[in-house]
Design a protein around this motif. Structure first.
Motif, short mmCIF file in Angstrom:
data_model
loop_
_atom_site.label_atom_id
_atom_site.label_comp_id
_atom_site.label_asym_id
_atom_site.label_seq_id
_atom_site.Cartn_x
_atom_site.Cartn_y
_atom_site.Cartn_z
N THR A 57 -7.49 -14.89 0.20
CA THR A 57 -8.45 -14.90 1.39
C THR A 57 -7.76 -13.89 2.52
O THR A 57 -8.34 -13.22 3.27
N GLY A 58 -6.43 -14.27 2.63
CA GLY A 58 -5.82 -13.31 3.83
C GLY A 58 -5.50 -11.93 3.23
O GLY A 58 -5.95 -10.97 4.36
N MET A 59 -5.73 -11.45 2.06
CA MET A 59 -5.79 -10.11 1.82
C MET A 59 -6.87 -9.52 2.22
O MET A 59 -7.14 -8.37 2.58
N LEU A 60 -8.19 -10.24 1.80
CA LEU A 60 -9.43 -9.73 1.84
C LEU A 60 -9.71 -9.49 3.45
O LEU A 60 -10.34 -8.82 3.79
N ALA A 61 -9.18 -10.49 4.30
CA ALA A 61 -9.67 -10.43 5.57
C ALA A 61 -8.72 -9.09 6.20
O ALA A 61 -9.30 -8.49 7.05
N GLY A 62 -7.69 -8.85 5.79
CA GLY A 62 -6.77 -7.67 6.34
C GLY A 62 -7.35 -6.53 5.73
O GLY A 62 -7.40 -5.44 6.39
N ALA A 63 -7.75 -6.50 4.50
CA ALA A 63 -8.45 -5.51 3.94
C ALA A 63 -9.74 -4.97 4.85
O ALA A 63 -9.99 -3.81 5.31
N GLY A 183 -3.62 3.92 0.88
CA GLY A 183 -4.61 2.78 0.70
C GLY A 183 -3.88 2.03 -0.35
O GLY A 183 -3.86 0.81 -0.03
N VAL A 184 -3.13 2.46 -1.40
CA VAL A 184 -2.50 1.53 -2.41
C VAL A 184 -1.19 0.85 -1.59
O VAL A 184 -1.11 -0.41 -1.82
N ILE A 185 -0.48 1.51 -0.76
CA ILE A 185 0.79 0.82 -0.02
C ILE A 185 0.15 -0.04 1.01
O ILE A 185 0.88 -1.09 1.47
N MET A 186 -0.76 0.03 1.48
CA MET A 186 -1.67 -1.02 2.34
C MET A 186 -1.85 -2.34 1.65
O MET A 186 -1.82 -3.14 2.07
N LEU A 187 -2.35 -1.86 0.42
CA LEU A 187 -2.66 -3.20 -0.32
C LEU A 187 -1.24 -4.10 -0.58
O LEU A 187 -1.44 -5.19 -0.72
N LEU A 188 -0.46 -3.16 -0.85
CA LEU A 188 0.83 -3.93 -1.05
C LEU A 188 1.45 -4.62 0.42
O LEU A 188 1.78 -5.92 0.07
N ALA A 189 1.05 -3.83 1.42
CA ALA A 189 1.47 -4.78 2.63
C ALA A 189 0.71 -5.97 3.01
O ALA A 189 1.22 -6.91 3.43
N LEU A 190 -0.49 -5.78 2.49
CA LEU A 190 -1.37 -6.96 2.76
C LEU A 190 -1.03 -8.17 1.99
O LEU A 190 -0.99 -9.47 2.11
N LEU A 191 -0.75 -7.73 0.55
CA LEU A 191 -0.06 -9.03 -0.41
C LEU A 191 1.12 -9.51 0.05
O LEU A 191 1.18 -10.50 0.07
#
Length: 401
Positions: A57-63, A183-191
């Motif tokens: 849920t946190g990842m999705l909100a950040g994305a 974008g990929v690095i941002m996914l890692l940051a969100l995770l």
């Protein structure tokens, strides 16, 4: 401007994850998303299995807040949502191995079909370009499911899976930096940002404890696997296919070592036991926090060795050879420690329980849990039979922190 958006997305992910833990914990019992102690689960009380859902849920909100993603990241988030939901349903109802494997495979093939991303080369090894061609598709399926299973197996003591997630993310950034694939690095940051609140709660620093659940271990393994594949198959990044092994070295080494030991003993490689590295360290007398610290240091050390070898040798073949050497050393060491502890257990001298282990084991009908296991806050807890993340859920029964 993009840096500000990145910072805002990370903050939103962390805050939403924390809020999700608080909110979902209240409804976990009503929804049946709780882990109850039994003969294999040695924690106290009913613990909510909502950590993974809160992280997603946190990842999705950040994305949503960040908003700058291409087709690959969108496809990855969409299929991750399906698998997180699948994991939650498994936590609640217990799904069959076949159904879980089928849905995971469909999710992986969906990403491949919609983005064209898969393992098409293993890099330049010993003077040869190892190109897989169509074999890259089934290898990608096996790699993703394998890493999902590896992180699930490592989810055995409080804080371990979450901490190894952060170590792997840091290793990916170390190997891949600098990279234009923001974008990929941002996914890692969100995770990473969404995982931090879960770690704080799971380790008991704030509020009541929650566990990761199948939804969480599936989500972590799935996202890390795909990000590593994406980065390792793009020529503009500095992460080679061999470097990928170092980024997730400890989960990979331990999974391979456990499976090898079981097959050598004539057992199924997925037969449950307490032979993972965290069990062995606790059997040697380390407490849960000391075990966690030791394994985090080991994971950081392995990633550091990989970075040094990659930077000095500039050869994928040498890099792979060093990893295989460490794998051999790890397998041998863990095997010897396991056999020694098994001998102690069979003679009634279990180092975890002391001299009284035999007396406890012969006390038929006793329901008391040994005091040292109670003090561990649930270490060694397994799931009920038929309740497992990944393709091998029914065989391996790990913790779900």
């Amino acid at each position: 401007m993009q840096e500000l958006r990145l910072l805002l997305g990370v903050m939103v992910a962390a805050c939403t994850s924390a809020a999700g833990i608080v909110a979902m914990r209240r409804f976990a019992l009503a929804l049946g998303l709780v882990d109850r102690p039994d003969q294999r689960k040695q924690h106290l009380g009913e613990v909510p299995l909502v950590g993974g859902l809160a992280i997603f849920t946190g990842m999705l909100a950040g994305a949503v807040c960040y908003g700058v993603f291409d087709g690959f990241e969108r496809s990855l988030l969409g299929t991750a949502a399906v698998l997180a939901l699948l994991g939650a349903l498994d936590d609640r109802f217990g799904l069959s191995v076949r159904d879980r494997l089928l849905i995971q495979t469909i999710a992986i093939l969906t990403v491949i079909a919609s983005t064209g991303v898969y393992i098409h080369t293993l890099g330049h090894i010993f003077g040869h370009d190892v190109v897989l061609g169509w074999l890259g598709v089934p290898m990608t399926v096996l790699a993703v499911i394998g890493l999902v299973n590896a992180f699930n197996m490592m989810d055995g003591i409080d804080g371990l899976a979450g901490s190894l997630t952060l170590v792997s993310i840091a290793a990916v950034i170390l190997f891949a930096s600098p990279t234009p694939l923001r974008g990929v690095i941002m996914l890692l940051a969100l995770l990473a940002a969404a995982t931090l609140p879960y770690l704080v709660v799971n380790l008991g620093f704030v509020g009541g404890k929650v566990f990761l659940g199948d939804a969480g271990s599936t989500l972590i393994g799935y996202l890390l696997a795909w990000v590593l594949i994406r980065l390792s198959q793009m020529p503009e990044t500095h992460l080679s296919p061999v470097d990928v092994l170092w980024c997730v070295a400890l989960p990979v080494l331990d999974t391979l070592a456990v499976m090898y030991r079981r097959m050598r003993a004539g057992q199924s490689p997925f037969k449950p036991d307490r032979g993972h590295i965290h069990h062995i360290l606790q059997g040697a007398g380390l407490g849960p926090r000391a075990t966690l610290a030791a394994l985090v240091v080991l994971a950081v050390g392995l990633a550091s060795i990989g970075a040094i070898v990659s930077g000095v040798a500039h050869s994928a073949g040498v890099n792979l050879a060093v990893f295989c050497l460490i794998l051999g050393v790890y397998m041998t060491t863990v095997m010897r420690l396991w056999l020694r502890q098994e001998a102690h257990r069979q003679s009634g001298l279990d180092p975890q329980r002391g001299i009284g282990a035999k007396a406890i084991s012969t006390g038929a009908g006793r329901s008391a849990v040994p005091a040292d296991l109670v003090a561990q806050g649930g270490e060694g807890r397994g799931r009920a039979a038929g309740h497992k993340t990944g393709a091998y859920r029914a065989a391996e029964q790990p913790d779900h922190r």
